[in-house]
Design an enzyme around this catalytic site. Sequence first.
Site, PDB file in Angstrom:
ATOM      1  CG  ASP A 127      22.551  12.898  35.210  1.00  0.00           C
ATOM      2  OD1 ASP A 127      21.535  12.501  34.593  1.00  0.00           O
ATOM      3  OD2 ASP A 127      23.239  12.145  35.920  1.00  0.00           O
ATOM      4  CB  SER A 147      20.017  -1.671  22.264  1.00  0.00           C
ATOM      5  OG  SER A 147      20.685  -2.906  22.401  1.00  0.00           O
ATOM      6  CE1 TYR A 154      21.346  -0.160  26.776  1.00  0.00           C
ATOM      7  CE2 TYR A 154      21.334  -2.267  25.620  1.00  0.00           C
ATOM      8  CZ  TYR A 154      21.582  -0.903  25.634  1.00  0.00           C
ATOM      9  OH  TYR A 154      22.047  -0.284  24.507  1.00  0.00           O
ATOM     10  CE  LYS A 158      19.491   2.494  25.108  1.00  0.00           C
ATOM     11  NZ  LYS A 158      19.674   3.926  24.808  1.00  0.00           N
ATOM     12  CG  ASN A 194      27.487  -7.435  19.393  1.00  0.00           C
ATOM     13  OD1 ASN A 194      27.332  -7.036  20.538  1.00  0.00           O
ATOM     14  ND2 ASN A 194      27.159  -8.656  19.014  1.00  0.00           N
ATOM     15  CB  VAL A 195      28.366  -0.448  17.967  1.00  0.00           C
ATOM     16  CG1 VAL A 195      29.197   0.709  17.439  1.00  0.00           C
ATOM     17  CG2 VAL A 195      26.952  -0.401  17.396  1.00  0.00           C
TER      18      VAL A 195
END
Length: 299
Positions: free
Chosen positions: A152, A216, A240, A244, A269-270
């Site tokens: 992790d 992002s 989120y 980022k 938008n991947v």
Amino acid sequence: MLSAIPARKYSVYYLEKNVTTYDENYVAHSLSECLSNMESSFAEKGDFYIVKYMLFKILTDKNIFLTDKKEKCINFLKLTEEFSMSQFAGKTLMITGGTGSFGNAVLNRFLATDIKEIRVFSRDEKKQDDMRHEFQAKMPEVADKITFYIGDVRDLASVKNAMHGVDYIFHMAALVSVPESMSKIRECIDLNVNGLLVVLEEASKAGCKKVVLASSAAIYGDNPIVPKVETMYPEPKSPYGITKLDGEYYMEMFRTTGQVNTGCCRFFNVFGPRQDPKGAYAAAVPIFMEKAIKGEDIT
């Protein structure tokens, strides 16, 4: 001459706004110079990627498209790709979150190079085992380049264990869903920020050459202006997006203080293989594609 353009001073955004016209003699001369002096004239000066961008515009902008230069442009773009990937020959790459769709795409891209080793670091032992068997079955000639590490990114010991001898890192491990981050704020902060800091600190100690963060477009929030550019004011609306943006600031801090070289990629938008359109936090494009295949309204 294109080499007169100081790449370190001008961003892609600057070129897009200011370099808009070309005459045929200028393009022909530039192409000739690029193709014959690629490494000596451009790579050392940092103009290499600026040239690649400008030639891409020549290829795609109908107003300046030159049919007789198409083959030269395509060949040059191929050369730039080969050159940019050649720096990884004999190197060790670590991909955090390497079993996810992003990490897997990076893995597949680098397997086609002369890279020495790719370390897949993730906490999903089942996915690692599936990947191991998949590559052994489908790509046995390169499967031995891949090493798997369970861990992790928030766990210092496991990150440190995987970090020794690493030259480059693609940091893809994150809580990646906007809706999920709204219900798991503390976990999002812990994984996306604290996990990144562990990676950066250990990369610095290990003498890593560069860390690349998967950022992002969520940092732009609900700003309706398109296209998005780097100079726009960030307005993240979710944990989120906020984490980022935090990550980008920490990446820049580590770079400017000389601890480790860094770079950030702001993905939108991947879509691609290994994305599940049926998951509770599925990405937008896979959902749209599944609806389109079924003949349903995609919105």
